[in-house]
Design a protein around this motif. Structure first.
Motif, short mmCIF file in Angstrom:
data_model
loop_
_atom_site.label_atom_id
_atom_site.label_comp_id
_atom_site.label_asym_id
_atom_site.label_seq_id
_atom_site.Cartn_x
_atom_site.Cartn_y
_atom_site.Cartn_z
N ALA A 296 17.08 11.03 18.99
CA ALA A 296 17.77 12.31 18.77
C ALA A 296 16.77 13.42 18.50
N LEU A 297 15.72 13.09 17.72
CA LEU A 297 14.69 14.09 17.41
C LEU A 297 13.91 14.47 18.66
N ARG B 21 14.92 14.37 21.73
CA ARG B 21 15.76 15.19 22.61
C ARG B 21 15.94 16.60 22.05
N LYS B 22 16.03 16.71 20.75
CA LYS B 22 16.22 18.02 20.13
C LYS B 22 14.98 18.90 20.28
N THR B 23 13.82 18.29 20.15
CA THR B 23 12.58 19.06 20.23
C THR B 23 12.14 19.31 21.68
N GLY B 24 12.64 18.47 22.60
CA GLY B 24 12.25 18.63 24.00
C GLY B 24 10.81 18.27 24.27
N SER C 220 11.86 13.63 31.22
CA SER C 220 12.87 14.05 30.27
C SER C 220 14.27 13.70 30.78
N ARG D 79 17.10 10.81 29.23
CA ARG D 79 18.49 11.10 28.87
C ARG D 79 19.45 10.01 29.33
#
Length: 443
Positions: free
Chosen positions: A149-150, A152-155, A165, A169
């Motif tokens: 989750a982190l 994906r949140k930070t990209g 990326s 997902r």
């Protein structure tokens, strides 16, 4: 006495390539419409005929094989759609693997870190089931710990590669417990026993698609088969064979033949088209190994895809979608290239899907063309893979299907990626055929 090492790529190609197959090509061009890379580029060298011409020119001394030669060999998807189209029955799949094997011996492209990654993946990871389960446990922890989750949140992954990326997902839920840890190594048949099946669990299948493996075994049990899962089996060797690591592929094949011989099974079942295609060609892979030739032929004759064995050997099963009684769902099918072109198993999945009550089967245009996954092709050749996937999604979207079903984990992930990129996740779902069928068994 082993053959002395060749001094040049030309000499290695001469040693490894089947010259009779090279000369069998009549240059008729029937392969051109079947080849995804030729269809995308229109370049002759991007076709099977063109690549065979390059191989023959190198062996005949007409050209010196260099970087351009290596690029063309690696740019091939290895989907083998050209083989059913070839009137001369040229074994192109064997030629491209032989060429890549030669290139790998004399590679000029791999940097030191790529060589390190290849050694890690091909030698230290895939051949070892316990290490694969450790990988599955790590990926499971990656998700449950909140790190995913982190990320994906930070990209952070997208900062290095948008393609990676996107693939992150659609990463499936991994597990450190494979099918043997979940169900045991022997599962009894339901009702009267028809025969004994050896389940090929795969390496990635066992850690990334454990639920699919479990449902495959349960389908076989429902169809009247006792299922044995030899614990000593290992990776099929497909990725190794396709990537020029033929010696390792051969050793993995020997291990698998021994494991299933000791299990004493009537059939060997695969639920991954890519795995099944090399399993059914172990006799070719080991054709020059006198000690294992006969055993390899016997092994290959027993290999069947899950859909094929359910239709041709199993007790008939009834399938229906109870939730779709009032509003029938639409389903389409994307072929696994190797299941269709090598195992000749394209019709059986369609037969099963078409027989499910309350389900409308919609044939996709060019369903037999490659989706761009092709083992690790979508990682090593992301631009071409994305281009092919984009055209595939145009055809998939046109079916307006609620479910896109396939028979191979690589295809499944690639189609999930396409659905995600097109923002269709709410209206279309990519699923493995074993999952789709098992969830609709009428008992």
């Amino acid at each position: 006495m082993p053959k002395p090492a060749a001094a040049s790529l030309k000499e290695t190609l001469t040693l490894k390539l089947d010259y009779e197959q090279l000369t069998n090509c009549m240059r008729c061009g029937f392969c051109l419409p079947a080849c995804p890379t030729f269809q995308e580029t229109g370049v002759e060298a991007e076709s099977p005929r063109g690549r065979i011409s390059l191989m023959k020119a190198a062996v005949d001394g007409i050209m010196e094989p260099g970087i351009s030669f290596e690029n063309q060999m690696n740019h091939c998807l290895g989907c083998r759609a050209c083989e059913p189209a070839c009137p001369a029955d040229v074994k192109y799949g064997q030629l491209i693997e032989q060429a890549r094997d030669a290139v790998e011996v004399h590679t000029r492209q791999h940097r030191w870190w790529i060589k390190g990654v290849r050694k890690l993946v091909f030698d230290q990871l895939f051949p070892h089931q316990r290490r694969m389960r450790l990988l599955g446990k790590s990926l499971e922890l990656y998700k449950k710990s909140g790190v995913q989750a982190l990320v994906r949140k930070t990209g952070v992954v997208g900062a290095f590669s948008e393609h990676l990326s996107s693939m992150e997902r659609i990463l499936p839920d991994a597990s450190g417990k494979g099918i043997v840890e979940r169900l045991g190594s022997r599962i009894a048949a339901k009702g009267e026993k028809i025969g004994t099946v050896g389940m090929f669990r795969g390496c990635l299948m066992d850690v990334l698609f454990t639920e699919t493996n479990m449902k495959t075994v349960q389908l076989l049990s429902e169809a009247g088969f006792e299922v044995v899962i030899p614990d000593t089996q290992n990776c099929c060797g497909a990725l190794h064979a396709h990537s020029g690591e033929s010696d390792t592929a051969k050793q993995l094949a020997r291990n698998n033949i021994r494991a299933f011989q000791e299990a004493g099974v009537d059939y060997i079942v695969s639920n991954a088209g890519g795995c099944g295609a090399i399993l059914v060609e172990y006799d070719h892979l080991l054709h020059d190994d006198q000690e294992w030739q006969e055993a390899a032929r016997g092994f290959a004759k027993k290999v069947m895809d899950i859909s094929t064995i359910l239709v041709e050997r199993g007790r008939p099963l009834n399938f229906a979608d109870r939730e779709a009684e009032e509003n029938p769902i639409r389903v389409t099918y994307q072929d696994s290239c190797h299941l269709r072109n090598v195992m000749k198993g394209g019709s059986r999945p369609r037969q099963l899907l078409s027989g499910i009550a309350n389900v409308s089967y919609m044939e996709m245009e060019d369903a037999g063309s490659c989706c761009g996954s092709a083992g690790i092709y979508n990682v090593t050749q992301p631009d071409m893979a994305s281009q092919i996937l984009e055209h595939k999604m145009e055809k998939a979207n046109a079916t307006k299907a609620h479910y896109l079903v396939t028979s191979n984990p690589g295809c499944l992930l690639q189609m999930k990626l396409g659905i995600d990129k097109h923002g269709r996740s709410e209206s279309m779902k990519a699923v493995h055929i074993a999952d789709f069928l098992f969830d609709r068994i009428v008992k």
